[in-house]
Design a protein around this motif. Structure first.
Motif, PDB file in Angstrom:
ATOM      1  N   GLU A 128     -33.684  47.936  -6.564  1.00 35.12           N
ATOM      2  CA  GLU A 128     -32.213  47.817  -6.018  1.00 35.12           C
ATOM      3  C   GLU A 128     -31.181  46.949  -7.292  1.00 35.12           C
ATOM      4  O   GLU A 128     -30.390  46.742  -7.212  1.00 35.12           O
ATOM      5  CB  GLU A 128     -32.185  47.507  -4.182  1.00 35.12           C
ATOM      6  N   ARG A 129     -31.768  45.990  -8.108  1.00 33.00           N
ATOM      7  CA  ARG A 129     -31.413  44.775  -8.923  1.00 33.00           C
ATOM      8  C   ARG A 129     -32.227  45.417  -9.762  1.00 33.00           C
ATOM      9  O   ARG A 129     -31.106  44.327 -10.738  1.00 33.00           O
ATOM     10  CB  ARG A 129     -32.184  42.968  -7.896  1.00 33.00           C
ATOM     11  N   ALA A 130     -33.152  46.159 -10.282  1.00 35.13           N
ATOM     12  CA  ALA A 130     -32.712  46.096 -12.033  1.00 35.13           C
ATOM     13  C   ALA A 130     -32.376  47.375 -12.329  1.00 35.13           C
ATOM     14  O   ALA A 130     -32.582  48.195 -13.928  1.00 35.13           O
ATOM     15  CB  ALA A 130     -34.171  44.959 -12.213  1.00 35.13           C
ATOM     16  N   ALA A 131     -33.317  48.245 -11.187  1.00 33.54           N
ATOM     17  CA  ALA A 131     -33.411  49.423 -12.469  1.00 33.54           C
ATOM     18  C   ALA A 131     -31.623  50.549 -13.187  1.00 33.54           C
ATOM     19  O   ALA A 131     -31.152  50.460 -13.563  1.00 33.54           O
ATOM     20  CB  ALA A 131     -33.659  50.630 -11.514  1.00 33.54           C
ATOM     21  N   ASP A 132     -30.729  49.622 -12.198  1.00 36.97           N
ATOM     22  CA  ASP A 132     -29.093  50.547 -12.341  1.00 36.97           C
ATOM     23  C   ASP A 132     -28.864  50.161 -14.120  1.00 36.97           C
ATOM     24  O   ASP A 132     -28.519  50.236 -14.921  1.00 36.97           O
ATOM     25  CB  ASP A 132     -27.896  49.479 -11.825  1.00 36.97           C
ATOM     26  N   ILE A 133     -28.876  48.548 -14.281  1.00 38.07           N
ATOM     27  CA  ILE A 133     -29.448  47.857 -15.820  1.00 38.07           C
ATOM     28  C   ILE A 133     -30.392  48.551 -16.670  1.00 38.07           C
ATOM     29  O   ILE A 133     -29.738  49.110 -17.660  1.00 38.07           O
ATOM     30  CB  ILE A 133     -29.837  46.440 -15.690  1.00 38.07           C
ATOM     31  N   VAL A 134     -30.897  49.019 -16.282  1.00 31.47           N
ATOM     32  CA  VAL A 134     -31.967  49.977 -17.211  1.00 31.47           C
ATOM     33  C   VAL A 134     -31.491  51.348 -17.343  1.00 31.47           C
ATOM     34  O   VAL A 134     -31.684  51.655 -18.811  1.00 31.47           O
ATOM     35  CB  VAL A 134     -33.347  50.535 -16.628  1.00 31.47           C
ATOM     36  N   ARG A 135     -30.627  51.637 -16.856  1.00 30.18           N
ATOM     37  CA  ARG A 135     -30.217  53.033 -16.476  1.00 30.18           C
ATOM     38  C   ARG A 135     -28.608  52.795 -17.161  1.00 30.18           C
ATOM     39  O   ARG A 135     -28.111  53.848 -17.565  1.00 30.18           O
ATOM     40  CB  ARG A 135     -30.424  54.193 -15.676  1.00 30.18           C
ATOM     41  N   SER A 136     -28.388  51.894 -17.477  1.00 30.17           N
ATOM     42  CA  SER A 136     -26.604  51.635 -17.612  1.00 30.17           C
ATOM     43  C   SER A 136     -26.150  52.612 -19.311  1.00 30.17           C
ATOM     44  O   SER A 136     -26.925  51.980 -19.745  1.00 30.17           O
ATOM     45  CB  SER A 136     -26.269  50.465 -17.640  1.00 30.17           C
ATOM     46  N   PHE A 180     -34.429  40.401 -20.597  1.00 29.63           N
ATOM     47  CA  PHE A 180     -33.759  41.012 -19.145  1.00 29.63           C
ATOM     48  C   PHE A 180     -35.586  41.961 -19.038  1.00 29.63           C
ATOM     49  O   PHE A 180     -36.791  42.059 -17.901  1.00 29.63           O
ATOM     50  CB  PHE A 180     -33.153  42.353 -19.503  1.00 29.63           C
ATOM     51  N   ALA A 181     -36.672  42.866 -20.605  1.00 23.73           N
ATOM     52  CA  ALA A 181     -37.705  43.077 -20.399  1.00 23.73           C
ATOM     53  C   ALA A 181     -38.527  42.422 -19.914  1.00 23.73           C
ATOM     54  O   ALA A 181     -39.260  42.367 -19.739  1.00 23.73           O
ATOM     55  CB  ALA A 181     -38.194  43.728 -21.909  1.00 23.73           C
ATOM     56  N   TYR A 182     -38.521  40.717 -20.785  1.00 26.80           N
ATOM     57  CA  TYR A 182     -39.153  39.573 -20.115  1.00 26.80           C
ATOM     58  C   TYR A 182     -39.442  39.432 -17.921  1.00 26.80           C
ATOM     59  O   TYR A 182     -40.545  39.398 -18.072  1.00 26.80           O
ATOM     60  CB  TYR A 182     -39.141  38.160 -21.017  1.00 26.80           C
ATOM     61  N   SER A 183     -38.356  39.241 -18.102  1.00 22.06           N
ATOM     62  CA  SER A 183     -37.839  39.362 -16.563  1.00 22.06           C
ATOM     63  C   SER A 183     -39.383  40.247 -15.535  1.00 22.06           C
ATOM     64  O   SER A 183     -39.619  39.790 -14.520  1.00 22.06           O
ATOM     65  CB  SER A 183     -36.786  39.159 -16.432  1.00 22.06           C
ATOM     66  N   PHE A 184     -38.624  41.620 -15.577  1.00 23.70           N
ATOM     67  CA  PHE A 184     -39.137  42.455 -15.152  1.00 23.70           C
ATOM     68  C   PHE A 184     -40.915  42.655 -15.844  1.00 23.70           C
ATOM     69  O   PHE A 184     -41.671  42.560 -14.491  1.00 23.70           O
ATOM     70  CB  PHE A 184     -38.640  44.255 -15.934  1.00 23.70           C
ATOM     71  N   LEU A 237     -26.708  42.784  -7.993  1.00 19.37           N
ATOM     72  CA  LEU A 237     -26.517  43.174  -9.229  1.00 19.37           C
ATOM     73  C   LEU A 237     -26.847  41.863  -9.967  1.00 19.37           C
ATOM     74  O   LEU A 237     -27.518  41.358 -11.089  1.00 19.37           O
ATOM     75  CB  LEU A 237     -26.172  44.283 -10.039  1.00 19.37           C
ATOM     76  N   LEU A 238     -25.915  40.982  -9.310  1.00 12.52           N
ATOM     77  CA  LEU A 238     -25.414  39.616  -9.638  1.00 12.52           C
ATOM     78  C   LEU A 238     -25.714  38.515  -9.175  1.00 12.52           C
ATOM     79  O   LEU A 238     -25.710  37.550  -9.069  1.00 12.52           O
ATOM     80  CB  LEU A 238     -23.620  39.434  -9.739  1.00 12.52           C
ATOM     81  N   VAL A 239     -25.996  38.716  -7.647  1.00 13.78           N
ATOM     82  CA  VAL A 239     -26.377  37.723  -6.706  1.00 13.78           C
ATOM     83  C   VAL A 239     -28.325  37.601  -6.683  1.00 13.78           C
ATOM     84  O   VAL A 239     -29.334  36.628  -6.644  1.00 13.78           O
ATOM     85  CB  VAL A 239     -25.711  37.320  -5.405  1.00 13.78           C
ATOM     86  N   ASN A 240     -28.435  38.502  -6.150  1.00 11.07           N
ATOM     87  CA  ASN A 240     -30.516  38.741  -5.930  1.00 11.07           C
ATOM     88  C   ASN A 240     -30.635  39.035  -6.842  1.00 11.07           C
ATOM     89  O   ASN A 240     -32.236  38.497  -6.474  1.00 11.07           O
ATOM     90  CB  ASN A 240     -30.138  39.906  -5.116  1.00 11.07           C
ATOM     91  N   SER A 241     -30.480  39.332  -8.022  1.00 12.55           N
ATOM     92  CA  SER A 241     -31.154  39.841  -9.127  1.00 12.55           C
ATOM     93  C   SER A 241     -31.186  37.970  -9.780  1.00 12.55           C
ATOM     94  O   SER A 241     -32.578  37.680 -10.599  1.00 12.55           O
ATOM     95  CB  SER A 241     -30.600  40.949 -10.182  1.00 12.55           C
ATOM     96  N   VAL A 242     -31.085  37.218  -9.571  1.00 11.26           N
ATOM     97  CA  VAL A 242     -31.149  36.035  -9.980  1.00 11.26           C
ATOM     98  C   VAL A 242     -32.373  35.670  -9.231  1.00 11.26           C
ATOM     99  O   VAL A 242     -33.083  34.871 -10.017  1.00 11.26           O
ATOM    100  CB  VAL A 242     -30.234  34.934  -9.204  1.00 11.26           C
ATOM    101  N   HIS A 243     -32.667  36.031  -8.004  1.00  9.40           N
ATOM    102  CA  HIS A 243     -34.291  35.575  -7.738  1.00  9.40           C
ATOM    103  C   HIS A 243     -34.822  36.459  -8.276  1.00  9.40           C
ATOM    104  O   HIS A 243     -35.771  36.409  -8.528  1.00  9.40           O
ATOM    105  CB  HIS A 243     -33.849  35.682  -5.931  1.00  9.40           C
ATOM    106  N   VAL A 244     -35.134  38.049  -8.058  1.00  6.93           N
ATOM    107  CA  VAL A 244     -35.869  38.389  -8.736  1.00  6.93           C
ATOM    108  C   VAL A 244     -35.156  40.094  -8.994  1.00  6.93           C
ATOM    109  O   VAL A 244     -34.204  40.678  -8.441  1.00  6.93           O
ATOM    110  CB  VAL A 244     -36.225  40.064  -6.935  1.00  6.93           C
ATOM    111  N   PRO A 245     -35.023  40.321 -10.654  1.00  6.65           N
ATOM    112  CA  PRO A 245     -36.366  39.430 -11.352  1.00  6.65           C
ATOM    113  C   PRO A 245     -35.674  38.487 -12.591  1.00  6.65           C
ATOM    114  O   PRO A 245     -36.835  37.717 -12.308  1.00  6.65           O
ATOM    115  CB  PRO A 245     -36.677  41.051 -12.730  1.00  6.65           C
ATOM    116  N   GLY A 246     -34.779  37.450 -11.799  1.00  6.45           N
ATOM    117  CA  GLY A 246     -34.571  36.352 -12.406  1.00  6.45           C
ATOM    118  C   GLY A 246     -35.975  35.462 -12.534  1.00  6.45           C
ATOM    119  O   GLY A 246     -35.884  34.865 -13.231  1.00  6.45           O
ATOM    120  N   ILE A 247     -35.685  34.649 -11.342  1.00  2.82           N
ATOM    121  CA  ILE A 247     -36.559  33.161 -11.175  1.00  2.82           C
ATOM    122  C   ILE A 247     -37.711  33.183 -10.477  1.00  2.82           C
ATOM    123  O   ILE A 247     -38.504  32.604 -10.756  1.00  2.82           O
ATOM    124  CB  ILE A 247     -35.724  32.044 -11.406  1.00  2.82           C
ATOM    125  N   THR A 248     -37.958  33.462  -9.017  1.00  5.86           N
ATOM    126  CA  THR A 248     -39.129  33.083  -8.345  1.00  5.86           C
ATOM    127  C   THR A 248     -40.403  33.426  -8.739  1.00  5.86           C
ATOM    128  O   THR A 248     -41.529  33.357  -8.452  1.00  5.86           O
ATOM    129  CB  THR A 248     -38.486  33.934  -7.170  1.00  5.86           C
TER     130      THR A 248
END
Length: 486
Positions: free
Chosen positions: A348-356, A370-374, A260-271
């Motif tokens: 794995e990297r965004a669904a938990d944030i949506v449901r938090s 966050f919504a824009y990134s998704f 959630l804090l490392v892999n999400s920097v790539h997806v959905p963060g930037i790539t």
């Protein structure tokens, strides 16, 4: 020559710059006496290179300022291809040796019944059981960062493959340790490494090396292994100075943080934003004057939610995540290389944030970021042309076509024809995607849950996605979010 004690399915860079390097260090420190036999799942070039070079290769530590270190690694004792029956039999023959560990280093796309790597793993374990009997013990580590990756491997082998015998089934359940693992080191493809870095490295390496592996400096926490039953015989725990942790307790909080804090920097963060905007490299996208502040805001918001949901004593989620943002800015890597298996990565990297339960307390700006990134990932997955079952192509904001490589076509099929469509049509499509609980819950989940329970998130994603498929670029849409940040 070192005795063969470890078999590795996969010949990729992360294996070479993480587990293989660690085994080399243990051997050099006289803490272990074992070599690795490698099986290359597809092709022969890496296996051939290992054999021609006597298993020796180099790991080059670099960043954009230059080469910082070169280590010669000599933990591999042999290799073969797994693409042919002859090669597989050569690999299986290694099970006659008393082994300590099986490594499987393929992406999540290869972790399923019927995939080559899993079929080879299943046969390898059975051959080992036949050679060494019901009292033998062994560990398996999957070095791809799926949550609970060891448990996933065990469940597939025990429940999806045909039952060989009662004795073998009992052995798998009791005598094989399927260790959950979290590994972390940036290892870009060679073609993404700047030419001046490659030239500087080759000037310092004697002879030819077709397996030169370029990597960032070892991060503070490079490898965490969950060894609940204390079954691991390779003494990785002796490498605390290299950021290795072997735990007799669950590592699930650490794995959650990594995803959630490392892999999400790539997806959905930037790539995906980078590719759609015509930016080839991760470091350039992450340092872009518009994307950079957005990425930092996004990960700051992620960190607040993750630290509230999954606290780890003495650890700062914000520092952990922003450290990785800094890391990707210092190592040249390819955006397009990372954009695959989006379904699983979003789950794995965004669904938990949506449901938090802490989503609602987030700032309005984070919810928009966050919504824009998704939405940008969904925009990337929207086919521009489809030719047959396997040829899905998208189009960037600059008019360039690209292959959509995620083999799960569920989202892509829902989004076919979404360019220039109405907002009401977009909302129907996204509702079908977000309500599909199978997309957003791990395989075998007892109570699958979709993302449609978060109405605020759905509305925001619909707003941004509609704009992205109706002529506005990623940078233009983000500019409207940035205006609110001022």
């Amino acid at each position: 020559m070192l005795p063969t004690k470890i078999l590795a399915i996969g010949a990729g860079g992360l294996q070479r710059a993480l587990t293989h390097e660690f085994v080399h260090i243990l051997n050099q420190r006289n803490l272990y006496d074992g070599g690795i036999f490698v099986g290359q799942p597809r092709g022969t070039e890496k296996a051939d290179a290992f054999n021609q070079q006597g298993g020796v290769y180099h790991v080059v530590t670099f960043d954009m300022s230059g080469v910082h270190d070169i280590q010669q690694i000599s933990s591999v004792v042999g290799a073969t291809t797994l693409a042919t029956e002859t090669g597989r039999e050569q690999f299986y023959a290694q099970t006659e040796n008393p082994l300590d560990l099986l490594l499987i280093g393929v992406t999540e796309a290869g972790i399923a019944k019927g995939e080559l790597a899993m079929d080879v793993l299943e046969e390898t374990l059975y051959r080992y059981f036949c050679h060494h009997g019901a009292d033998a013990t062994l560990c398996v580590i999957n070095t791809d960062n799926l949550r609970n990756n060891g448990d996933i491997i065990r469940d597939i082998l025990c429940h999806e493959y045909p039952r060989r015998s009662d004795d073998y089934a009992a052995w798998l359940e009791t005598n094989v340790g399927f260790l959950n693992e979290m590994g972390d080191r940036l290892v870009p493809q060679v073609y993404a490494v700047p030419d001046e870095i490659k030239e500087a490295a080759r000037a310092q390496i004697e002879g030819q090396d077709a397996l030169i592996t370029y990597a960032e400096a070892m991060p503070a926490t490079s490898l965490i292994l969950e060894d609940l039953e204390n079954m691991l015989r390779v003494p990785f725990s002796e490498l605390q100075d290299r950021g290795v942790i072997v735990s007799q307790e669950s590592i699930e909080p650490y794995h959650d943080w990594k995803l959630l804090l490392v892999n999400s920097v790539h997806v959905p963060g930037i790539t995906h934003k980078g590719v759609l905007s015509g930016i080839e490299y991760v470091n350039e996208a992450a340092a872009h004057p518009t994307f950079a502040p957005h990425l930092e805001r996004l990960m700051d918001g992620y960190a607040k939610i993750v630290e509230a949901d999954i606290p780890i004593t003495g650890k700062s989620a914000r520092a952990y995540s922003l450290e990785f943002v800094d890391r990707i800015r210092r190592v040249k890597d390819d955006n397009a290389r990372i954009n695959i298996i989006e379904n699983v990565k979003l789950r794995e990297r965004a669904a938990d944030i949506v449901r938090s339960p802490n989503y609602d307390t987030s700032t309005e700006l984070f919810k928009s970021d966050f919504a824009y990134s998704f939405a940008t990932v969904l925009r990337f997955l929207t086919p521009h042309t489809v030719s047959g079952a396997d040829d899905y192509k998208g189009v960037t904001d600059t008019g360039k076509t690209y292959e959509i490589r995620d083999p799960d076509r569920t989202i892509q099929d829902v989004l076919k024809g979404a360019f220039d469509t109405s907002r009401s049509d977009v909302d129907k499509r996204l509702a079908a995607i977000f309500s599909n609980a199978a997309l957003w819950s791990p395989a075998g989940a007892t109570s699958p849950i979709g993302l449609d329970g978060n109405r605020d998130f759905m509305v925001r994603v619909g707003q941004y996605y509609h704009r992205l498929v109706n002529g506005e670029t990623c940078l233009e849409v983000l500019a409207s979010i940035d205006d609110k940040a001022v």
